[in-house]
Write a protein that holds these residues in place. Structure first.
Motif, short mmCIF file in Angstrom:
data_model
loop_
_atom_site.label_atom_id
_atom_site.label_comp_id
_atom_site.label_asym_id
_atom_site.label_seq_id
_atom_site.Cartn_x
_atom_site.Cartn_y
_atom_site.Cartn_z
N ILE A 1 0.48 -1.46 -0.92
CA ILE A 1 0.15 -0.09 0.10
C ILE A 1 0.69 0.92 0.01
O ILE A 1 1.83 1.38 0.83
CB ILE A 1 -0.93 0.55 1.03
CG1 ILE A 1 -1.46 -0.74 1.40
CG2 ILE A 1 -1.86 1.70 1.53
CD1 ILE A 1 -2.72 -1.25 2.39
N GLN B 1 -1.11 4.92 2.41
CA GLN B 1 -1.14 5.58 3.23
C GLN B 1 0.55 5.95 4.46
O GLN B 1 1.13 4.95 3.84
CB GLN B 1 -1.54 4.05 4.21
CG GLN B 1 -3.45 4.07 4.30
CD GLN B 1 -3.18 2.62 4.83
OE1 GLN B 1 -2.58 1.68 5.13
NE2 GLN B 1 -4.21 1.69 4.17
N PRO C 1 -2.74 1.20 -4.73
CA PRO C 1 -4.06 1.77 -3.36
C PRO C 1 -4.15 0.97 -2.50
O PRO C 1 -4.80 -0.34 -2.51
CB PRO C 1 -4.75 2.55 -4.11
CG PRO C 1 -4.90 1.24 -5.07
CD PRO C 1 -3.38 0.92 -5.82
N GLY C 2 -4.94 1.52 -1.25
CA GLY C 2 -5.64 0.28 0.04
C GLY C 2 -6.71 0.16 -0.07
O GLY C 2 -6.95 -0.81 -0.31
N TYR D 1 -6.50 -3.50 -1.20
CA TYR D 1 -5.89 -4.42 -0.13
C TYR D 1 -6.98 -3.93 0.86
O TYR D 1 -6.22 -3.18 2.12
CB TYR D 1 -4.74 -4.49 -0.20
CG TYR D 1 -4.47 -5.54 1.25
CD1 TYR D 1 -3.81 -6.21 0.65
CD2 TYR D 1 -4.17 -4.90 1.64
CE1 TYR D 1 -3.63 -7.69 1.59
CE2 TYR D 1 -3.48 -6.68 3.40
CZ TYR D 1 -3.71 -7.40 3.12
OH TYR D 1 -3.26 -8.46 3.66
#
Length: 287
Positions: free
Chosen positions: A178, A181, A240-241, A244
């Motif tokens: 990721i 974040q 990107p978060g 996942y």
């Protein structure tokens, strides 16, 4: 130095405190076994305090399984809030000062700005809520407290992101990490040193403090640094978060302002990448 008692001695930070205390020649520090320092057992805690008579108590005990906490709400609440309250009450009854470790996850993390101690805490997952409730319990019960919020804790001990990346990097050809974040990794050895510096200062400047290593990074860039420094040959792909999804939502930006802890206790904080180099060296030596 006054007598110190470490709760949660078997965890990552507890083990780092043991190492740092030995390096600094601190002998008046107790690391009780978990069954002798159960923060949910009030009478057992009181017996421990009466026996050891600590001047300072360092609380490293916490429920930290962020995703599991979404299902195990009662257990997370018991450990992170009730346990913290029990410890604060035991400190109050026995005249001890409490150093309570908390987290950047008490913040929503939806703005790109350095988070100060007096910024509004607005957690977005169960773990963050229970840790904030623990902070509130400590501050309402015990005036003589230091609450230290930290982030992305890792070390050569226990399970953490660095050790997981090393393991997966050795097993796989490529990894998706990721990249959206952002925060700051914290080497638990550095945090242990900062905690012992606060105690050594004998300061009465109680309250909330932020501590992480210096600098800013994403999980992806943190992983890349781990692979580069350890010479682990694996392809890391930024994702990107949203690609996942996890049970618990994470703050997008949780970089904390450390100026208060630096100015109050004259603490020098290492840059995150320098501390990572040191940790990886220790992991290599321990193999």
């Amino acid at each position: 130095m006054s007598k110190l008692l470490v709760i949660g001695a078997g965890g990552q930070l507890g083990q780092c405190l043991k190492v740092v205390a030995e390096r600094r020649g601190i002998t008046e520090i107790i690391f009780p076994a978990e069954q002798d320092a159960n923060i949910l057992n009030e009478s057992g805690l009181n017996e421990l305090f009466i026996k050891e008579k600590p001047a300072y108590v360092i609380n490293c005990a916490a429920y930290t399984a962020v995703d599991k906490a979404e299902d195990e709400v009662d257990l997370a609440k018991a450990v992170n809030e009730t346990g913290a309250a029990n410890l604060a009450s035991a400190c109050l009854a026995n005249g001890a000062i409490l150093i309570h470790v908390s987290t950047d996850f008490v913040f929503e993390g939806n703005e790109v700005k350095l988070l100060k101690e007096d910024d509004e805490a607005k957690p977005i997952n169960v773990y963050g809520v229970t840790k904030l409730d623990g902070e509130k319990a400590v501050s309402s019960i015990l005036p003589a407290h230091f609450i230290i919020r930290t982030s992305w804790l890792y070390s050569e001990y226990a399970n953490n992101f660095v050790k997981t990346m090393l393991k997966l990097g050795a097993e796989r050809d490529e990894l998706n990490i990721i990249a959206d974040q952002v925060g700051t990794p914290t080497y638990a050895i550095d945090l242990a040193n900062a905690i012992l510096d606060i105690i050594a200062s004998s300061s009465g400047a109680y309250g909330i403090y932020h501590y992480s290593n210096e600098g800013v990074t994403s999980w992806f860039d943190f992983a890349k640094a781990i692979f580069d420094i350890s010479e682990t040959r694996v392809r890391a792909n930024p994702i990107p978060g949203s690609a996942y999804p996890t049970k618990a939502i994470r703050p997008a930006f949780s970089v904390m302002d450390k100026s208060k802890i630096k100015s109050t206790f004259n603490i020098e904080i290492p840059y995150w990448r320098n501390s990572l180099v040191e940790c990886l060296k220790q992991i290599k030596c321990n193999k």
